[in-house]
Design an enzyme around this catalytic site. Structure first.
Site, short mmCIF file in Angstrom:
data_model
loop_
_atom_site.label_atom_id
_atom_site.label_comp_id
_atom_site.label_asym_id
_atom_site.label_seq_id
_atom_site.Cartn_x
_atom_site.Cartn_y
_atom_site.Cartn_z
N ALA A 70 0.82 -1.21 0.00
CA ALA A 70 0.00 0.00 0.00
C ALA A 70 0.86 1.26 0.00
O ALA A 70 0.61 2.19 -0.77
CB ALA A 70 -0.94 -0.01 1.21
N GLU A 71 1.87 1.29 0.85
CA GLU A 71 2.71 2.49 0.92
C GLU A 71 3.52 2.68 -0.36
O GLU A 71 3.71 3.80 -0.82
CB GLU A 71 3.64 2.45 2.13
CG GLU A 71 4.42 3.73 2.27
CD GLU A 71 4.84 4.06 3.68
OE1 GLU A 71 5.53 5.07 3.83
OE2 GLU A 71 4.48 3.33 4.62
N THR A 72 3.97 1.59 -0.95
CA THR A 72 4.71 1.68 -2.20
C THR A 72 3.84 2.30 -3.29
O THR A 72 4.23 3.26 -3.96
CB THR A 72 5.21 0.29 -2.64
OG1 THR A 72 6.11 -0.21 -1.65
CG2 THR A 72 5.89 0.34 -3.99
#
Length: 153
Positions: A70-72
Site C-alpha cells: 500500500a505504501e509503495t
C-alpha cells in the site's frame, strides 16, 4: 552511481519513467518483496506482490506486507502527482485486514481520494487472484517542495 535500469525494467516501470527514477531505482524493499507495477498514474496505480517470501509464522501473508504494498503504490502515485516540484513523504497509513491468504499473488489497486498541492490521500485495496478483498489501506503523503534553481543560474 548505480545503474538501476534492470531493476526498473524488472519492476515493470516503463522506459519513459526511467530518467525520473534513475537516481534511486524502486528501492531495495520493493525488490525484496517482489512488487511489480502494472499501471502508473497519480490517479490510479496497480501493482502485484507474491505471498511466497512475505509470510508470517502462521504461513499467511504478513500484515506488514500489505502495508508495504500500500505504501509503495500510494507513495509512487503521490510522487507522480508532485512531479519535479516536490517529494512525497508518507505521514499516515492505516489498514484493515479482511481475509488471510497463504499462497498466490496479491494485487494492490491504489485510487486517489485527494490530490492537493501539499497533501495526497490514496485508498489501496489488496485482492487475491479471485478478486476477493484481503485488506483496505489509506495512505496520506505530504508533498515537500523541492528547491527549484533560479532561472538566471
Amino acid at each position: 552511481m548505480t545503474d538501476y535500469t534492470q531493476q526498473l525494467l524488472d519492476a515493470g516501470i516503463p522506459p519513459a519513467m526511467h530518467q525520473m527514477l534513475s537516481q534511486y531505482g524502486v528501492g531495495d524493499l520493493v525488490v525484496r518483496m517482489g512488487i511489480k507495477f502494472l499501471e502508473l498514474s497519480p490517479e490510479r496505480m496497480v501493482g502485484t506482490m507474491p505471498v511466497e517470501g512475505n509470510t508470517q509464522v502462521a504461513g499467511i501473508l504478513h500484515g506488514g506486507a500489505h502495508l508495504v504494498l500500500a505504501e509503495t503504490l500510494g507513495s509512487f502515485a503521490a510522487g507522480l502527482h508532485a512531479g519535479t516540484r516536490g517529494q512525497p513523504l508518507g505521514i499516515e497509513i492505516g489498514a484493515t485486514h479482511h481475509r488471510s491468504i497463504a499462497s498466490g499473488l496479491v494485487t494492490g489497486t491504489c485510487t486517489a481520494i485527494h490530490l492537493g498541492r501539499t497533501l495526497t490521500t490514496h485508498e489501496v485495496v489488496m485482492t487475491d487472484e479471485e478478486g476477493r478483498r484481503l485488506s483496505t489501506a489509506r495512505i496520506t503523503n505530504l508533498i515537500r517542495e523541492t528547491a527549484q534553481p533560479n532561472a538566471g543560474e
